[in-house]
Enzyme design. Structure first.
Site, PDB file in Angstrom:
ATOM      1  N   VAL A  77       1.458  38.810  -7.867  1.00  0.00           N
ATOM      2  CA  VAL A  77       0.842  40.650  -8.504  1.00  0.00           C
ATOM      3  C   VAL A  77      -0.275  39.975  -9.879  1.00  0.00           C
ATOM      4  O   VAL A  77      -0.568  40.773 -10.337  1.00  0.00           O
ATOM      5  CB  VAL A  77       2.166  41.096  -9.196  1.00  0.00           C
ATOM      6  CG1 VAL A  77       3.164  40.173  -9.949  1.00  0.00           C
ATOM      7  CG2 VAL A  77       1.901  42.425  -9.695  1.00  0.00           C
ATOM      8  N   GLY A  78      -0.020  38.534 -10.287  1.00  0.00           N
ATOM      9  CA  GLY A  78      -0.779  38.027 -10.829  1.00  0.00           C
ATOM     10  C   GLY A  78      -2.001  37.661  -9.876  1.00  0.00           C
ATOM     11  O   GLY A  78      -2.115  37.525  -8.808  1.00  0.00           O
ATOM     12  N   GLY A 156       6.769  45.811 -18.980  1.00  0.00           N
ATOM     13  CA  GLY A 156       5.736  46.455 -17.983  1.00  0.00           C
ATOM     14  C   GLY A 156       6.694  46.709 -17.112  1.00  0.00           C
ATOM     15  O   GLY A 156       7.758  46.872 -17.875  1.00  0.00           O
ATOM     16  N   ARG A 157       6.809  46.226 -15.680  1.00  0.00           N
ATOM     17  CA  ARG A 157       7.558  46.344 -14.656  1.00  0.00           C
ATOM     18  C   ARG A 157       8.234  45.795 -14.532  1.00  0.00           C
ATOM     19  O   ARG A 157       9.924  45.784 -14.479  1.00  0.00           O
ATOM     20  CB  ARG A 157       6.996  46.605 -13.329  1.00  0.00           C
ATOM     21  CG  ARG A 157       5.676  47.493 -13.164  1.00  0.00           C
ATOM     22  CD  ARG A 157       5.003  47.793 -11.643  1.00  0.00           C
ATOM     23  NE  ARG A 157       4.229  46.601 -11.393  1.00  0.00           N
ATOM     24  CZ  ARG A 157       2.738  46.557 -11.583  1.00  0.00           C
ATOM     25  NH1 ARG A 157       2.423  47.596 -11.793  1.00  0.00           N
ATOM     26  NH2 ARG A 157       1.877  45.445 -12.113  1.00  0.00           N
ATOM     27  N   ILE A 158       7.983  44.787 -14.937  1.00  0.00           N
ATOM     28  CA  ILE A 158       8.772  43.204 -14.071  1.00  0.00           C
ATOM     29  C   ILE A 158       9.852  43.015 -16.327  1.00  0.00           C
ATOM     30  O   ILE A 158      11.070  43.327 -15.628  1.00  0.00           O
ATOM     31  CB  ILE A 158       8.795  41.852 -14.329  1.00  0.00           C
ATOM     32  CG1 ILE A 158       7.904  41.729 -13.184  1.00  0.00           C
ATOM     33  CG2 ILE A 158       9.352  40.511 -14.840  1.00  0.00           C
ATOM     34  CD1 ILE A 158       7.134  40.686 -12.226  1.00  0.00           C
ATOM     35  N   ARG A 239       3.943  33.206 -16.565  1.00  0.00           N
ATOM     36  CA  ARG A 239       3.043  32.240 -16.563  1.00  0.00           C
ATOM     37  C   ARG A 239       2.597  31.195 -17.219  1.00  0.00           C
ATOM     38  O   ARG A 239       2.937  31.401 -18.451  1.00  0.00           O
ATOM     39  CB  ARG A 239       1.590  32.741 -16.216  1.00  0.00           C
ATOM     40  CG  ARG A 239       0.364  33.652 -15.336  1.00  0.00           C
ATOM     41  CD  ARG A 239       0.741  33.032 -13.468  1.00  0.00           C
ATOM     42  NE  ARG A 239       0.484  33.880 -12.412  1.00  0.00           N
ATOM     43  CZ  ARG A 239       1.418  34.497 -11.625  1.00  0.00           C
ATOM     44  NH1 ARG A 239       2.211  34.615 -12.119  1.00  0.00           N
ATOM     45  NH2 ARG A 239       0.871  35.258 -11.316  1.00  0.00           N
ATOM     46  N   ASP A 263      10.790  29.010 -15.280  1.00  0.00           N
ATOM     47  CA  ASP A 263      10.021  29.292 -14.162  1.00  0.00           C
ATOM     48  C   ASP A 263       8.769  28.918 -13.737  1.00  0.00           C
ATOM     49  O   ASP A 263       8.136  28.924 -12.445  1.00  0.00           O
ATOM     50  CB  ASP A 263      10.618  30.448 -13.474  1.00  0.00           C
ATOM     51  CG  ASP A 263      10.317  30.763 -11.782  1.00  0.00           C
ATOM     52  OD1 ASP A 263      10.934  29.855 -10.889  1.00  0.00           O
ATOM     53  OD2 ASP A 263       9.457  32.101 -11.609  1.00  0.00           O
ATOM     54  N   HIS A 287       8.661  27.796  -9.803  1.00  0.00           N
ATOM     55  CA  HIS A 287       8.061  29.206  -9.281  1.00  0.00           C
ATOM     56  C   HIS A 287       8.977  29.780  -7.611  1.00  0.00           C
ATOM     57  O   HIS A 287       8.149  30.455  -7.586  1.00  0.00           O
ATOM     58  CB  HIS A 287       6.531  28.878  -9.551  1.00  0.00           C
ATOM     59  CG  HIS A 287       5.033  30.415 -10.156  1.00  0.00           C
ATOM     60  ND1 HIS A 287       5.057  29.904 -10.062  1.00  0.00           N
ATOM     61  CD2 HIS A 287       6.034  31.834  -9.852  1.00  0.00           C
ATOM     62  CE1 HIS A 287       3.774  31.310 -10.962  1.00  0.00           C
ATOM     63  NE2 HIS A 287       4.717  32.361 -10.553  1.00  0.00           N
ATOM     64  N   GLY A 289      10.237  32.875  -9.277  1.00  0.00           N
ATOM     65  CA  GLY A 289      10.475  35.014  -9.328  1.00  0.00           C
ATOM     66  C   GLY A 289      10.928  35.753  -8.509  1.00  0.00           C
ATOM     67  O   GLY A 289      11.861  36.380  -8.042  1.00  0.00           O
TER      68      GLY A 289
END
Length: 322
Positions: A77-78, A156-158, A239, A263, A287, A289
């Protein structure tokens, strides 16, 4: 049409590409990152590229690909690993994988927060090394969510999904900050939009879920940590570059903040001799998630469909507006 895939994909996405007609797929068939030289060679002359977040797709890669490249599909997504300005200049379309990983990342964020604030890794180590001798009134005490104030950087979404999961724990108040107020998201929790400085000062728990942009890079720094409570816990699942890790280390060592759970780091992987890894009050994950079988398979299917649609010049299931 020819495309290059820079990593071994989860089963469902790989099967989709294998069954696709009208295109030739070349793949770096390994779970390990592709060497830069192999990426440059593999993308040469290709019409499409399916990459992952550890692949830096910059002018050098785009030049190596040449004028045929028309679609980049990223299994993430990033998109901070993509030189979007250069990509836009060349008229290349970009597909990405939002929404699919929201729940998995939110679950991991909450798990990391709970493990950090209740000192679970420390407790496990004490069981293993013989430190558990008897019940003691203050031994292994941490901090609870009930009655607390949680500050979310990036609702946002997360960030929204994290808040939904934390609310049943008895959180008293939610604060949030970002580039602009989001009343449509905040209303569900009566969350208050505040400046970053106030969020740092008032929150018992800070959870970072924002995107990495020039404006967010290094935003959690010495000034930010100096404003936090000495009993507060800092969590980052966005990030690594959002955080000044040197400043975080000093805040943890000096007792300026109670604990941190990460993470994401900068770089990734974090060197095993990094000072943060020497601290008991800092929990670092590799990382993970979005690391559930269902989520990674769904991401691979969306990334594959984005690639195939882009190669055909069709509408992508999830195209990044440029």
């Amino acid at each position: 049409m020819q495309a290059f895939v820079s990593r071994r994909l989860p089963r469902e996405g790989a099967a989709l590409l294998a069954a696709a007609g009208g295109c030739s797929i070349q793949q770096w068939d390994s779970d390990e990152p592709i060497p830069r030289s192999e990426l440059l060679a593999g993308v040469a002359g290709k019409h499409g590229l399916l990459c992952v977040l550890s692949d830096r797709v910059d002018k050098e890669v785009l030049d190596a690909a040449g004028p045929n490249l028309k679609i980049i599909s990223t299994l993430s997504v990033g998109v901070d690993h993509l030189d979007l300005e250069e990509i836009k200049k060349r008229g290349i379309r970009v597909g990405y994988t939002p929404d699919i990983l929201t729940d998995a990342t939110a679950e991991l964020s909450v798990a990391l927060l709970l493990a950090t604030c209740r000192r679970l890794l420390e407790a496990v180590e004490e069981v293993k090394n013989g430190g558990w001798t008897s019940w003691k009134p203050l031994w292994m005490c941490g901090y609870g969510l009930s009655g607390s104030t949680v500050g979310i950087i990036g609702l946002g979404r997360i960030g929204l999904a994290v808040a939904r999961r934390l609310k049943p724990f008895g959180v008293k108040k939610f604060l949030y900050t970002g580039s602009r107020p989001k009343p449509e998201n905040a209303a569900e929790f009566q969350a208050e939009f505040v400046p970053l400085t106030k969020l740092a000062e008032k929150s018992d728990f800070v959870v970072v879920t924002c995107s990495l942009t020039p404006g967010t890079k290094g935003m959690c720094n010495k000034d930010f940590f100096s404003r936090m409570k000495k009993t507060s816990v800092f969590i980052n699942t966005s990030r690594g570059a959002v955080v000044s890790q040197e400043d975080l280390y000093q805040a943890l060592v000096s007792g300026q903040i109670a604990a941190a759970g990460l993470d994401v780091t900068s770089p990734e992987p974090l060197p095993t001799d990094h000072p943060l890894l020497s601290l008991k009050n800092c929990m670092i994950l590799p990382h993970i998630g979005s690391a559930t079988y269902a989520t990674r398979n769904a991401m691979s299917v969306l990334a594959a469909n984005n690639l195939l649609a882009g190669l055909k010049g069709e509408s992508m299931p999830s195209e990044l507006p440029l």
